[in-house]
Design a protein around this motif. Structure first.
Motif, PDB file in Angstrom:
ATOM      1  N   HIS A 229       0.998  -1.197  -0.027  1.00 29.37           N
ATOM      2  CA  HIS A 229      -0.039   0.055  -0.036  1.00 29.37           C
ATOM      3  C   HIS A 229       0.813   1.171  -0.008  1.00 29.37           C
ATOM      4  O   HIS A 229       0.484   2.204   0.674  1.00 29.37           O
ATOM      5  CB  HIS A 229      -0.928  -0.075   1.111  1.00 29.37           C
ATOM      6  N   VAL A 273      -5.201  -3.670  -5.184  1.00 22.07           N
ATOM      7  CA  VAL A 273      -4.325  -3.926  -3.859  1.00 22.07           C
ATOM      8  C   VAL A 273      -3.230  -4.781  -4.340  1.00 22.07           C
ATOM      9  O   VAL A 273      -3.276  -5.727  -5.094  1.00 22.07           O
ATOM     10  CB  VAL A 273      -5.119  -4.323  -2.527  1.00 22.07           C
ATOM     11  N   TYR A 391     -17.174  -4.225   8.809  1.00 21.76           N
ATOM     12  CA  TYR A 391     -16.597  -3.428   7.810  1.00 21.76           C
ATOM     13  C   TYR A 391     -17.894  -2.255   7.649  1.00 21.76           C
ATOM     14  O   TYR A 391     -18.884  -2.855   6.910  1.00 21.76           O
ATOM     15  CB  TYR A 391     -16.228  -4.300   6.419  1.00 21.76           C
TER      16      TYR A 391
HETATM   17  C1  TNX Z   1      -8.937  -4.552   2.512  1.00 19.56           C
HETATM   18  S1  TNX Z   1      -8.978  -4.546   5.162  1.00 19.56           S
HETATM   19  C2  TNX Z   1      -8.027  -3.841   2.569  1.00 19.56           C
HETATM   20  C3  TNX Z   1      -8.156  -2.587   2.337  1.00 19.56           C
HETATM   21  C4  TNX Z   1      -9.336  -2.020   1.470  1.00 19.56           C
HETATM   22  C5  TNX Z   1     -10.660  -2.801   2.005  1.00 19.56           C
HETATM   23  C6  TNX Z   1     -11.714  -2.623   1.314  1.00 19.56           C
HETATM   24  C7  TNX Z   1      -7.712  -4.238   4.941  1.00 19.56           C
HETATM   25  C8  TNX Z   1      -6.453  -4.428   6.032  1.00 19.56           C
HETATM   26  N1  TNX Z   1      -7.178  -3.995   3.714  1.00 19.56           N
HETATM   27  O1  TNX Z   1      -6.978  -2.114   1.396  1.00 19.56           O
HETATM   28  O2  TNX Z   1      -9.409  -0.584   1.554  1.00 19.56           O
HETATM   29  O3  TNX Z   1     -10.276  -4.096   1.970  1.00 19.56           O
HETATM   30  O4  TNX Z   1     -12.899  -3.286   1.937  1.00 19.56           O
END
Ligand code: TNX
Length: 507
Positions: A229, A273, A391
């Motif tokens: 990220h 991601v 969430y």
């Molecule tokens: C997963 S939850 C992610 C995020 C996203 C999200 C969207 C997590 C630790 N990482 O990068 O924004 O899902 O629901």
């Protein structure tokens, strides 16, 4: 007499009886007590009713009736309070936070009736179930101004949340000024998902957020997401990051969503991601992490710094383990407790005491449960953010215009009906609380955020605060109680979602 279905309180108190009689609220009622909560309560009553009660610091001032505030450690514990409303009202807090929470409860008892404004008669004794009751706001995928964050703090602290986790950095933007690495905000903060406008917080901006939160008994947890990220870092300091790693699902998802793929050194405006990583074997990376953590620690009165650790699909596992072991140690050196997403538990040598944040499902998949349990083995603890229930960015229904669905479709009832100690095979005492995250890929405005957050945050607030064995801790009771928050949210100009599951009331 306990009247569960007319009791207008969320989260449900430890024990409460609420009657139909009212204590009239008018100019002749004085607020007494020298806590800052007095002014907050007066402002809250004024916003709702237009009636500004006088504040009498002199307890003996003769008046018709009073709302008196005081602290007594023998009456209530930390964050707890006792509240009575009859001819007069009294809140006794176990500490300042308890007094603040008592005031939030009192504001939920305020009603307009045919005879004007009044407080429902009540006798309440209250204290939280979990010490850690959190919400998260992703200001990286979309940026929200200081004023918008302050409004978010007001609305969530009113539900007795006491931690605000700010997801400050991601592939799409870096949102916090770091003096020793100035190009982060100069070059990597200006865009957001979809090419929307970005932004960042100056240190003074950030201090204002922290201070506003502290006045409402909320601890701010800053997150710098590492080692993945981190695409945005490469716009400012290309030498710190690897080239994007494009996996098959990223390519397929990007095509489906018509989003461009990440290109090193250029702003990334999609929401795929797992493609970015800092360079694990460059010492300069750790100079960077150390500087960022040090500057964040200086801005952070609270005990935690979150180092992310999720979805680092572009980082080989051995490199990931090495990185998170060093990063958690750096946080400890800076005098803070590391917090990390549960994947970080894969590394054997994470710093002792690191707190894990579990974001798997209520039925754990793959290695998620083991990873989470490792934090406990290392003397840490867990925060539960089970994605299929907690969430806040999941859609309420398939056709809801905002939100994602990867973890499921989460209506209010689904958000309400889960038990944080039943997800993982760890001791109940290892679960220090819950957090409800709002990821902002699809939330472009604070109104969008509010649609997704309210009313589901109220469900999470009750899970975090209320005794889970209480007879009124049921969906039927909750849906009629949360319905009574509509006028409070209207007053606060919160754009909440009027979910059809809830029999909303307007008075
Ligand atoms: C997963 S939850 C992610 C995020 C996203 C999200 C969207 C997590 C630790 N990482 O990068 O924004 O899902 O629901």
């Amino acid at each position: 007499m306990v009247l569960p279905h007319s009791m207008p309180l969320v989260p449900l108190p430890l024990s409460a009886s609420v009657g139909d009689d009212r204590m009239p609220i008018g100019d002749a009622v004085r607020v007494t007590g020298d806590s800052p909560v007095a002014a907050q309560l007066i402002a809250g009553i004024a916003r709702r009713s237009g009636i500004r009660l006088p504040h009498a610091t002199d307890h003996s001032a003769a008046t018709e009736s009073t709302i008196s505030l005081r602290i007594d450690r023998d009456v209530a514990g930390p964050e707890g309070y006792e509240l009575t409303v009859g001819e007069s009202a009294e809140i006794v807090g176990g500490d300042e936070a308890g007094l603040f929470y008592g005031a939030q409860t009192l504001l939920q008892l305020l009603r307009e009736g045919d005879a004007g404004w009044g407080l429902l008669h009540a006798r309440i004794s209250d204290a939280p179930r979990f010490a850690r009751r959190g919400v998260m706001l992703d200001v990286a995928r979309h940026f929200f101004s200081v004023a918008e964050v302050l409004k978010f703090i007001d609305a969530t602290s009113a539900l007795k949340f006491n931690h605000l986790h700010l997801h400050l950095t991601d592939d799409q933007g870096w949102r916090i000024r770091i003096d020793s690495w100035p190009r982060l905000t100069e070059l990597a903060s200006q865009t957001a998902v979809g090419g929307d406008r970005g932004g960042y917080y100056s240190k003074d901006d950030y201090r204002r957020i922290v201070e506003h939160a502290a006045e409402r008994h909320m601890i701010v947890i800053p997150e710098i997401d590492l080692p993945g990220h981190t695409h945005a870092i490469g716009i400012a300091y290309p030498e710190l990051v690897e080239s994007p790693v494009l996996n098959d699902s990223l390519i397929a998802e990007s095509a489906r969503l018509e989003q461009t793929l990440p290109v090193k050194g250029e702003p990334y405006v999609g929401w795929g991601v797992g493609h970015s990583s800092v360079r694990i074997h460059e010492e300069r990376t750790y100079d960077f992490v150390r500087d960022v953590v040090r500057e964040l620690a200086e801005l952070t009165p609270g005990p935690y710094i979150h180092i992310g650790g999720d979805e680092s699909l572009g980082t080989p596992q051995a490199d990931f383990d090495l990185f998170v072991e060093r990063a958690t140690a750096i946080v400890i050196e800076a005098g803070k407790i590391p917090v990390a997403w549960h994947e970080v538990g894969a590394a054997a040598g994470i710093a002792e005491g690191t707190v894990g944040q579990y974001w798997g499902k209520t039925t754990p998949e793959g290695t998620h449960a083991e990873e989470a349990a490792h934090f406990v083995e290392r003397g840490g603890a867990l925060i539960m953010s089970a994605a299929d229930v907690a969430y806040l960015d999941m859609k309420y229904s398939d056709d809801f215009p905002l939100g994602l669905t990867w973890a499921g479709v989460v209506d209010v009832r689904t958000a309400y009906e889960w038990e944080p100690t039943e997800v993982l095979d760890v001791a109940d005492s290892a679960i220090i609380g819950i957090e409800a995250p709002l990821w902002s890929e699809t939330a472009r405005t604070i109104g969008d955020v509010e649609q997704l957050v309210f009313p589901r945050a109220a469900a999470q607030a009750e899970i975090a605060w209320s005794p889970h064995t209480a007879p009124e801790r049921t969906w039927e009771s909750f849906r009629s109680r949360v319905a009574t928050l509509a006028p409070l949210w209207e007053t606060a100009q919160i754009d909440f979602h009027r979910a059809e599951e809830i029999p909303w009331t307007d008075r």
